[in-house]
Design an enzyme around this catalytic site. Structure first.
Site, PDB file in Angstrom:
ATOM      1  N   GLY A  10       9.276  -2.691   7.501  1.00 34.87           N
ATOM      2  CA  GLY A  10       8.260  -3.059   8.486  1.00 34.87           C
ATOM      3  C   GLY A  10       8.548  -4.433   9.077  1.00 34.87           C
ATOM      4  N   LEU A  12       6.905  -7.332   8.765  1.00 36.03           N
ATOM      5  CA  LEU A  12       6.840  -8.406   7.771  1.00 36.03           C
ATOM      6  C   LEU A  12       7.762  -8.129   6.590  1.00 36.03           C
ATOM      7  CD1 LEU A  12       5.564 -10.968   6.551  1.00 36.03           C
ATOM      8  CD2 LEU A  12       3.671  -9.532   5.728  1.00 36.03           C
ATOM      9  N   TYR A 125     -10.704  -0.705   9.817  1.00 34.23           N
ATOM     10  CA  TYR A 125      -9.508  -1.397   9.316  1.00 34.23           C
ATOM     11  C   TYR A 125      -9.906  -2.575   8.424  1.00 34.23           C
ATOM     12  CZ  TYR A 125      -5.517  -4.584   9.361  1.00 34.23           C
ATOM     13  OH  TYR A 125      -4.527  -5.453   8.985  1.00 34.23           O
TER      14      TYR A 125
HETATM   15  N1  LIG Z   1       0.684  -7.016  12.468  1.00 37.68           N
HETATM   16  C1  LIG Z   1      -0.296  -7.920  12.460  1.00 37.68           C
HETATM   17  O1  LIG Z   1      -0.569  -8.567  13.475  1.00 37.68           O
HETATM   18  C2  LIG Z   1      -1.056  -8.196  11.183  1.00 37.68           C
HETATM   19  C3  LIG Z   1      -2.077  -9.175  11.185  1.00 37.68           C
HETATM   20  C4  LIG Z   1      -2.746  -9.450   9.985  1.00 37.68           C
HETATM   21  C5  LIG Z   1      -2.402  -8.749   8.830  1.00 37.68           C
HETATM   22  N2  LIG Z   1      -1.429  -7.784   8.876  1.00 37.68           N
HETATM   23  C6  LIG Z   1      -1.058  -7.077   7.649  1.00 37.68           C
HETATM   24  O2  LIG Z   1       0.307  -7.369   7.438  1.00 37.68           O
HETATM   25  C7  LIG Z   1       0.934  -6.269   6.768  1.00 37.68           C
HETATM   26  C8  LIG Z   1       2.280  -5.976   7.386  1.00 37.68           C
HETATM   27  O3  LIG Z   1       2.153  -5.661   8.758  1.00 37.68           O
HETATM   28  P1  LIG Z   1       3.434  -5.265   9.618  1.00 37.68           P
HETATM   29  O4  LIG Z   1       3.158  -5.704  11.000  1.00 37.68           O
HETATM   30  O5  LIG Z   1       4.673  -5.688   8.934  1.00 37.68           O
HETATM   31  O6  LIG Z   1       3.337  -3.649   9.547  1.00 37.68           O
HETATM   32  P2  LIG Z   1       4.418  -2.515   9.871  1.00 37.68           P
HETATM   33  O7  LIG Z   1       5.553  -3.021  10.683  1.00 37.68           O
HETATM   34  O8  LIG Z   1       3.647  -1.352  10.405  1.00 37.68           O
HETATM   35  O9  LIG Z   1       4.985  -2.137   8.421  1.00 37.68           O
HETATM   36  C9  LIG Z   1       4.228  -1.442   7.483  1.00 37.68           C
HETATM   37  C10 LIG Z   1       5.187  -0.776   6.504  1.00 37.68           C
HETATM   38  O10 LIG Z   1       4.451  -0.077   5.504  1.00 37.68           O
HETATM   39  C11 LIG Z   1       4.943   1.267   5.391  1.00 37.68           C
HETATM   40  N3  LIG Z   1       3.832   2.144   4.999  1.00 37.68           N
HETATM   41  C12 LIG Z   1       2.762   2.497   5.765  1.00 37.68           C
HETATM   42  N4  LIG Z   1       1.944   3.307   5.051  1.00 37.68           N
HETATM   43  C13 LIG Z   1       2.501   3.455   3.821  1.00 37.68           C
HETATM   44  C14 LIG Z   1       2.125   4.158   2.655  1.00 37.68           C
HETATM   45  N5  LIG Z   1       1.002   4.903   2.628  1.00 37.68           N
HETATM   46  N6  LIG Z   1       2.918   4.070   1.558  1.00 37.68           N
HETATM   47  C15 LIG Z   1       4.071   3.354   1.590  1.00 37.68           C
HETATM   48  N7  LIG Z   1       4.485   2.661   2.673  1.00 37.68           N
HETATM   49  C16 LIG Z   1       3.705   2.711   3.786  1.00 37.68           C
HETATM   50  C17 LIG Z   1       5.463   1.585   6.774  1.00 37.68           C
HETATM   51  O11 LIG Z   1       6.385   2.643   6.725  1.00 37.68           O
HETATM   52  P3  LIG Z   1       6.307   3.845   7.834  1.00 37.68           P
HETATM   53  O12 LIG Z   1       6.255   3.189   9.170  1.00 37.68           O
HETATM   54  O13 LIG Z   1       7.570   4.614   7.608  1.00 37.68           O
HETATM   55  O14 LIG Z   1       5.054   4.620   7.523  1.00 37.68           O
HETATM   56  C18 LIG Z   1       6.126   0.248   7.137  1.00 37.68           C
HETATM   57  O15 LIG Z   1       7.377   0.144   6.520  1.00 37.68           O
HETATM   58  C19 LIG Z   1      -0.098  -5.152   6.721  1.00 37.68           C
HETATM   59  O16 LIG Z   1      -0.650  -5.129   5.422  1.00 37.68           O
HETATM   60  C20 LIG Z   1      -1.164  -5.565   7.719  1.00 37.68           C
HETATM   61  O17 LIG Z   1      -2.449  -5.107   7.329  1.00 37.68           O
HETATM   62  C21 LIG Z   1      -0.751  -7.502  10.023  1.00 37.68           C
END
Ligand SMILES: NC(=O)c1ccc[n+]([C@@H]2O[C@H](COP(=O)([O-])OP(=O)(O)OC[C@H]3O[C@@H](n4cnc5c(N)ncnc54)[C@H](OP(=O)(O)O)[C@@H]3O)[C@@H](O)[C@H]2O)c1
Length: 287
Positions: A10, A12, A125
């Protein structure tokens, strides 16, 4: 140290894997194909097999509109997922580092939220992520919960698809004579590279607990866009959009700035001003 990173491909997760590897740790980079966090059997099997000392969970269902449409699935991933990880981490005496969100707050405060401020999520969410925090906190004492905000990184965000805000602005500027961005939502843009450094720094301590973990300072999305164009010398007409131009389908906090109080109190805060993280992302300075 042996570290398992979940959500490793992902936005992060990619930077966290890299940061631990650069630190000389033995990193197990787990993608969704390797582990399903909503399934306790899958989680237990994988963690028993690997037996890491630290588990970092970046995985979530965090597309806000999709969470609203499928609350049961959002709860399974964002609440029961961290619970499953906490149970399995406790079994092998590993530390769980859980990534959470600024969306646990309602945005009414208008000054930076500290860890002790009462959460009040406005949407599915935020509610499910807050439940995940509570499950982690009540299941294993060896945990760190890190709430962060408005992430952008080199690896694409898998849940949201497409470009991050920085790349989107630069693309729009190439395609259009004018870019319009809302000024009504205040956040702290946080580079995933900086957050990854913070995760590694915190992993070296045994300072468990709840942490706000964002870059320093704050801005509206409009101000973020203005800084992106200034740093890249992009000549474009940038105007404030009426929020009605981009109507939100799901309620969100209009102010979600976090103060890294707990990190600072413990001398562990590594974040710089958000403008510095942006400069590094753009390759203007390298740390
Ligand atoms: N993006 C933001 O602006 C933001 C802001 C505040 C907090 N956050 C938090 O930061 C974290 C990381 O965000 P990100 O932007 O890096 O997200 P991301 O790019 O969508 O990455 C999420 C990863 O988790 C995997 N995943 C999703 N569902 C899963 C499951 N049920 N079991 C195992 N793996 C799973 C996804 O794989 P697949 O794609 O193959 O399903 C992907 O590799 C999250 O916890 C989010 O709540 C994000």
């Amino acid at each position: 140290m042996k570290i398992a990173v979940i959500g490793a491909n992902g936005q992060l997760g990619t930077d966290i894997v890299r940061a631990f590897a650069q630190n000389g740790d033995d990193v197990c980079a787990l993608t969704h194909a390797d582990i399903e966090i909503a399934d306790l059997d899958s989680v237990s099997r994988k963690l028993q097999e690997l037996r890491p000392q630290i588990v970092v969970n970046t995985a979530a269902m965090h597309h806000v509109e999709r969470c609203e449409q499928a609350p049961e699935t959002a709860y399974a991933v964002n609440a029961l997922g961290p619970r499953n990880l906490a149970l399995a981490a406790r079994e092998i005496d590993a530390v769980l580092m859980q990534i959470s969100t600024d969306y646990v707050f309602d945005g009414e405060k208008r000054s930076p939220y500290e860890e002790g401020d009462p959460p009040r999520p406005l949407n599915v969410y935020g509610n499910t992520k807050l439940s995940g925090e509570y499950f982690v906190q009540s299941t294993t004492p060896k945990h760190c919960v890190l709430r962060t905000s408005a992430l952008y990184g080199k690896a694409p965000c898998r849940a949201k698809g497409g470009l991050n805000f920085v790349e989107l602005m630069l693309k729009l500027a190439k395609e259009r004579g004018e870019v319009r961005v809302v000024d009504s939502e205040v956040v702290t843009p946080t580079s995933t590279r900086e957050l990854a450094r913070q995760v590694v720094a915190l992993s070296r301590s045994d300072a468990y607990g709840l942490y706000h973990a964002t870059a320093e300072g704050s801005c509206s999305w409009f101000e973020f866009a203005r800084e992106i164009f200034a740093l890249t010398n992009t000549r474009i007409k940038l105007n404030v959009a009426d929020p009605k131009e981009f109507p939100a389908k799901v309620p969100r906090p209009s102010y979600s700035v976090l103060e890294n109080r707990a990190l600072k109190n413990r001398g562990l805060n590594v974040f710089r001003l958000w403008q510095e993280g942006l400069r590094e992302y753009l390759g203007i300075t390298v740390r």
